[in-house]
Design a protein around this motif. Structure first.
Motif, PDB file in Angstrom:
ATOM      1  N   LEU A 146       0.812  -1.220   0.000  1.00 30.07           N
ATOM      2  CA  LEU A 146       0.000   0.000   0.000  1.00 30.07           C
ATOM      3  C   LEU A 146       0.846   1.271   0.000  1.00 30.07           C
ATOM      4  N   MET A 147       2.149   1.145  -0.269  1.00 30.06           N
ATOM      5  CA  MET A 147       3.031   2.292  -0.169  1.00 30.06           C
ATOM      6  C   MET A 147       3.032   3.101  -1.469  1.00 30.06           C
ATOM      7  N   PRO A 148       3.311   4.412  -1.399  1.00 23.56           N
ATOM      8  CA  PRO A 148       3.418   5.227  -2.617  1.00 23.56           C
ATOM      9  C   PRO A 148       4.680   4.859  -3.403  1.00 23.56           C
ATOM     10  N   THR A 149       4.673   5.187  -4.671  1.00 28.29           N
ATOM     11  CA  THR A 149       5.796   4.811  -5.537  1.00 28.29           C
ATOM     12  C   THR A 149       7.129   5.314  -4.999  1.00 28.29           C
ATOM     13  N   SER A 150       7.131   6.485  -4.411  1.00 28.98           N
ATOM     14  CA  SER A 150       8.380   7.064  -3.906  1.00 28.98           C
ATOM     15  C   SER A 150       8.991   6.242  -2.779  1.00 28.98           C
ATOM     16  N   TYR A 151       8.183   5.392  -2.141  1.00 30.93           N
ATOM     17  CA  TYR A 151       8.686   4.591  -1.022  1.00 30.93           C
ATOM     18  C   TYR A 151       9.618   3.478  -1.507  1.00 30.93           C
ATOM     19  N   GLY A 152       9.345   2.942  -2.684  1.00 32.28           N
ATOM     20  CA  GLY A 152      10.124   1.800  -3.155  1.00 32.28           C
ATOM     21  C   GLY A 152       9.745   0.550  -2.382  1.00 32.28           C
ATOM     22  N   MET A 153      10.737  -0.075  -1.792  1.00 33.15           N
ATOM     23  CA  MET A 153      10.516  -1.288  -1.009  1.00 33.15           C
ATOM     24  C   MET A 153      11.378  -1.229   0.240  1.00 33.15           C
ATOM     25  N   GLY A 154      10.847  -1.714   1.348  1.00 28.01           N
ATOM     26  CA  GLY A 154      11.617  -1.721   2.591  1.00 28.01           C
ATOM     27  C   GLY A 154      11.009  -2.675   3.590  1.00 28.01           C
TER      28      GLY A 154
END
Length: 316
Positions: free
Chosen positions: A219-227
């Motif tokens: 559910l994260m925005p594109t700017s978040y990437g992956m973490g």
């Protein structure tokens, strides 16, 4: 070594590894449309084809790398072995346990080598944690939790609950099954709606009161990437990790040890887990290593993944 790479989605990550590998003489990439194949040809100089049969019929191809959609994994993994090829299958191994066991049986009958891209097993951080659990380095394990958070980084691909469990949680669930076996109980919850993406969480119990938690969110925005990260709590210490990454896979991971003696960052070698899998596959094919990622070794983690998915869908 000449390789037939099936698929232009996550196959791009495998293509980048092969392009940098001196032991790989040639790669032929199969895709459904020339438009999807063209960027791979331009970036890596690989041959491409829309003729799948031609890949299987090529006598010079020794390894088939299956990066097709999951429902196609079993058919093509079995077909590769029956065609006299060794095979690397992307995660998850199969869409059903019946298909997974069909792959195991085909390997037994054909005598070919088959590998599953269980890349999480090759991450130095995970190797350190698995060793600590197995050897009791910090005493008995008490709790273990992991969390993955991601944006929808892959064009045209939505991580609904079914795919969230299979594509995002499966690697972590395989680590739990590898280290601890099958759990005594599985509880899971998930959330999805009219919006894109989903989120899910599973709680697993093991003998001796060990509690394991696996959470994932797309559910994260594109700017978040992956973490995300993990925390393994032992009787005599804690191991805590944090990672960041993007569409091409994991980027940076850190590991910190906490004991009564204080806090200590654990220095581990930098390693691309995706490249490590392919290096391992090539070493096994050359007779230099024994496989750590056989289809049979993937069965417990796959069954656990199916159990979690079923419970999440029941309660979503």
């Amino acid at each position: 070594m000449k390789i037939g790479l099936l698929g232009t989605g996550f196959g791009r990550a495998h293509a980048a590894v092969y392009a940098a590998c001196p032991d790989v003489e040639k790669v032929v990439v199969f895709g459904r449309t020339p438009a999807r194949l063209r960027p791979l040809a331009e970036q890596f100089g690989f041959d491409t084809t829309t003729d799948l049969d031609a890949v299987y019929a090529d006598p010079d191809i020794g390894l088939i790398d299956v990066c097709l959609p999951t429902p196609l994994h079993a058919d093509h993994t079995v077909r590769a072995m029956e065609a006299g090829k060794d095979v690397l299958c992307e995660l998850p191994l199969a869409a059903t346990m019946q298909d997974a066991r069909r792959i195991v049986e085909a390997q037994r009958v054909t005598g070919r080598q088959a590998f599953v891209d269980l890349f999480a097993r090759f991450d130095p951080v995970n190797e350190y944690i698995l060793k600590a659990v197995a050897e009791g380095t910090y005493g008995p394990l008490r709790t273990w939790e992991t969390e993955v958070r991601t944006a929808l980084l892959w064009e045209g691909y939505d991580l609904r609950l079914d795919s969230l469990v299979m594509d995002t949680m499966h690697g972590e669930l395989d680590l739990f099954a590898t280290a601890l076996g099958r759990p005594e109980s599985v509880t899971a919850l998930g959330s999805e709606g009219a919006w894109r993406g989903s989120a899910g969480e599973a709680l697993l119990t093991y003998p001796g009161g060990v509690l394991v938690r696996c959470a994932a969110s797309a559910l994260m925005p594109t700017s978040y990437g992956m973490g995300g990260g993990s925390r393994a709590v032992f009787a005599d210490g804690v191991l805590e990790t944090e990672f960041t990454g993007g569409a091409e896979g994991q980027g940076r991971t850190r590991l910190v040890e906490y004991t009564e003696g204080g806090r200590r960052p654990v220095g581990l070698p930098e390693r691309d887990a995706y490249a490590a899998v392919i290096d391992h596959v090539l070493a096994c094919l050359a007779g230099k290593e024994t496989s750590r990622i056989t289809p049979e070794s993937a069965l417990d983690g796959l069954q656990l993944t199916f159990d979690v998915r079923r419970r999440i869908n029941e309660r979503a």
